[in-house]
Design a protein around this motif. Sequence first.
Motif, PDB file in Angstrom:
ATOM      1  N   ASN A 162      41.931  50.862  45.575  1.00 19.72           N
ATOM      2  CA  ASN A 162      42.326  49.510  45.160  1.00 19.72           C
ATOM      3  C   ASN A 162      41.790  48.421  46.080  1.00 19.72           C
ATOM      4  OD1 ASN A 162      43.817  50.330  42.879  1.00 19.72           O
ATOM      5  ND2 ASN A 162      45.493  50.965  44.208  1.00 19.72           N
ATOM      6  N   THR A 163      40.867  48.766  46.960  1.00 16.71           N
ATOM      7  CA  THR A 163      40.275  47.769  47.850  1.00 16.71           C
ATOM      8  C   THR A 163      39.219  46.979  47.084  1.00 16.71           C
ATOM      9  OG1 THR A 163      40.629  49.196  49.759  1.00 16.71           O
ATOM     10  CG2 THR A 163      39.021  47.426  50.009  1.00 16.71           C
ATOM     11  N   LYS A 164      39.414  45.687  47.019  1.00 14.89           N
ATOM     12  CA  LYS A 164      38.486  44.842  46.269  1.00 14.89           C
ATOM     13  C   LYS A 164      37.107  44.874  46.915  1.00 14.89           C
ATOM     14  CE  LYS A 164      41.967  41.764  44.466  1.00 14.89           C
ATOM     15  NZ  LYS A 164      42.510  40.420  44.405  1.00 14.89           N
ATOM     16  N   THR A 182      31.653  46.977  51.529  1.00 15.03           N
ATOM     17  CA  THR A 182      32.397  46.110  50.617  1.00 15.03           C
ATOM     18  C   THR A 182      31.477  44.956  50.250  1.00 15.03           C
ATOM     19  OG1 THR A 182      33.357  44.862  52.435  1.00 15.03           O
ATOM     20  CG2 THR A 182      34.670  46.674  51.560  1.00 15.03           C
ATOM     21  N   SER A 183      31.789  44.339  49.152  1.00 15.04           N
ATOM     22  CA  SER A 183      30.989  43.192  48.721  1.00 15.04           C
ATOM     23  C   SER A 183      31.931  42.075  48.315  1.00 15.04           C
ATOM     24  CB  SER A 183      30.093  43.590  47.549  1.00 15.04           C
ATOM     25  OG  SER A 183      30.872  43.840  46.398  1.00 15.04           O
ATOM     26  N   ASP A 184      31.348  40.949  48.035  1.00 12.54           N
ATOM     27  CA  ASP A 184      32.150  39.802  47.595  1.00 12.54           C
ATOM     28  C   ASP A 184      32.682  40.006  46.183  1.00 12.54           C
ATOM     29  OD1 ASP A 184      31.708  38.563  50.000  1.00 12.54           O
ATOM     30  OD2 ASP A 184      29.943  37.476  49.291  1.00 12.54           O
ATOM     31  N   ASN A 185      32.089  40.956  45.477  1.00 14.70           N
ATOM     32  CA  ASN A 185      32.537  41.271  44.126  1.00 14.70           C
ATOM     33  C   ASN A 185      33.963  41.836  44.206  1.00 14.70           C
ATOM     34  OD1 ASN A 185      32.918  42.195  41.538  1.00 14.70           O
ATOM     35  ND2 ASN A 185      30.961  43.281  41.425  1.00 14.70           N
ATOM     36  N   ASN A 186      34.831  41.429  43.323  1.00 11.90           N
ATOM     37  CA  ASN A 186      36.229  41.874  43.362  1.00 11.90           C
ATOM     38  C   ASN A 186      36.438  43.279  42.824  1.00 11.90           C
ATOM     39  OD1 ASN A 186      37.296  39.640  44.616  1.00 11.90           O
ATOM     40  ND2 ASN A 186      37.676  38.556  42.711  1.00 11.90           N
ATOM     41  N   GLN A 187      35.424  43.853  42.184  1.00  6.30           N
ATOM     42  CA  GLN A 187      35.594  45.184  41.617  1.00  6.30           C
ATOM     43  C   GLN A 187      35.039  46.234  42.564  1.00  6.30           C
ATOM     44  OE1 GLN A 187      34.130  45.458  37.674  1.00  6.30           O
ATOM     45  NE2 GLN A 187      35.646  44.048  36.866  1.00  6.30           N
TER      46      GLN A 187
END
Length: 92
Positions: free
Chosen positions: A27-29, A46-51
Amino acid sequence: MFSITVNAIGNILAKQGIIAFNVANLNTKGYKEIDLNNKKHKIAMTSDNNQNNVNLTKQIVYSNMNLIDLKANVAVLKSQNKMLGSLINLKI
């Protein structure tokens, strides 16, 4: 003789750690799962994308495959141990 089996067990446990890390970040964005099929394991990103792209079904399958591999390697280790005991006439 034992080192190959012990190394295989170590690799299985390392893979299980990666699976656990992927599932923990389900569940980590923006989290990008670490692909076990990639020979060069990428560091989690991780990226700036929320998915995120963690596929829980795939992680469960990988985990089950690891369990099968682990059981097989432990059985091999037990057999090697038994054969060595027979060779040197000891009960282990």
